[in-house]
Design an enzyme around this catalytic site. Structure first.
Site, PDB file in Angstrom:
ATOM      1  N   ASP A  96      23.841  46.582  37.014  1.00 56.27           N
ATOM      2  CA  ASP A  96      22.834  47.579  37.382  1.00 56.27           C
ATOM      3  C   ASP A  96      21.854  46.992  38.394  1.00 56.27           C
ATOM      4  O   ASP A  96      21.654  45.774  38.448  1.00 56.27           O
ATOM      5  CB  ASP A  96      22.086  48.027  36.113  1.00 56.27           C
TER       6      ASP A  96
ATOM      7  N   HIS B 236      25.164  47.702  46.967  1.00 57.53           N
ATOM      8  CA  HIS B 236      26.537  47.687  46.438  1.00 57.53           C
ATOM      9  C   HIS B 236      27.369  46.615  47.165  1.00 57.53           C
ATOM     10  O   HIS B 236      28.128  45.883  46.549  1.00 57.53           O
ATOM     11  CB  HIS B 236      27.202  49.056  46.616  1.00 57.53           C
TER      12      HIS B 236
ATOM     13  N   LEU C 174      41.890  34.303  33.189  1.00 56.10           N
ATOM     14  CA  LEU C 174      40.958  35.409  32.899  1.00 56.10           C
ATOM     15  C   LEU C 174      41.593  36.779  33.164  1.00 56.10           C
ATOM     16  O   LEU C 174      42.273  36.958  34.167  1.00 56.10           O
ATOM     17  CB  LEU C 174      39.733  35.246  33.818  1.00 56.10           C
TER      18      LEU C 174
END
Ligand code: FPP
Length: 253
Positions: free
Chosen positions: A22, A39, A133
């Site tokens: 956020d 962004h 991962l």
């Protein structure tokens, strides 16, 4: 694949991490820039946090990249985010491969633009055999939508006679979520200081430990990740039970 180096956190290591990224818009506004630059800057954090998690031996990292509610944003911002997503999925392939990262997605993937879906599908295929991962991008994701989609499939199986309604338990429901292989997050991080879950993984975070970082997502880098992990390492997880007497003293405190 690079050798794994686990940091000493002084306590348990979070194997499964989820992050609500956020504050991109605020980060940009604070610098007198348009929201979309936040962004764009957020991509650098995505890359750094992914490679750090991979090198520390985190098993699963789930990033809230685009919610079902985000479709309500201005068309120009949505278009920018979708272009950014496609570029990310293409440009990051060498980094994902170098770090042994497998990419997966959860959400209503069919609602994404075709070119983003193609790039996603190709990156998922390319990284399918990677054993490090698992990076999950939550795209066009909403936890309530995920549960509604799961219940719809489950109800169809019950009415087709493929599933006995009396035998439905937590684990049955998990099998109907977007990715049944996804483990519950140990640690849920939210950036930009907000204290909300925002419709993210509501079923899966039932017993996750929550860490709120004050900084906006583009400023969330390795030091902030380590702070979150160290915070997690101090937590006592009881899952509604009691801490056993044979647990280390630190856990009984
Ligand atoms: C929240 O910031 C962030 C998002 C809605 C999108 C997150 C996207 C990225 C980090 C970049 C794209 C990621 C990938 C993986 C391609 P906000 O816009 O709500 O910020 P604000 O609350 O300050 O307005």
């Amino acid at each position: 694949m690079k050798p794994i180096e686990r940091p000493d956190l002084g306590g348990p290591f979070p194997e499964n991490i989820a992050i609500i990224m956020d504050g991109n818009g605020r980060w940009a506004k604070e610098r007198g820039m348009r929201r979309v630059f936040g962004h764009k800057a957020g991509i650098d954090s995505v890359r750094e946090i992914t490679t750090e998690c991979a090198s520390m031996g985190v098993k699963s990292l789930t990033l809230y990249a685009f919610s079902v509610e985000n479709w309500k944003r201005p068309r120009v911002e949505i278009r920018y985010l979708m272009r950014l997503l496609r570029r990310f999925l293409i440009d990051e392939r060498p980094t994902l491969m170098e770090n042994g990262v497998r990419l997966k997605a959860i959400g209503r993937i069919d609602s994404l633009p075709q070119d983003a879906r193609d790039a996603l599908h190709e990156t998922e295929e390319l990284t399918r055999e990677n054993t490090g991962l698992v990076l999950r991008l939550a795209l066009a994701y909403g936890a309530r939508t995920e549960l509604a989609d799961a219940v719809r499939k489950l109800a169809k199986d019950v009415s087709a006679g493929a599933l006995d309604a009396d035998l439905i338990d937590d684990e049955t429901l998990r099998q109907y979520l977007y990715d049944p292989e996804m483990s519950d997050p140990d640690l849920l991080v939210r950036t930009a200081g907000e204290l909300r879950l925002s419709n993210f993984l509501l079923w899966q975070v039932s017993y996750s430990e929550i860490h709120i970082a004050r900084c906006c997502w583009p400023d969330f880098r390795k030091p902030q990740l380590l702070d979150a992990m160290k915070d997690y390492a101090t937590r006592v997880r009881k899952y509604g039970g009691l801490v056993m007497d044979h647990a280390p003293a630190r856990e009984r405190a």
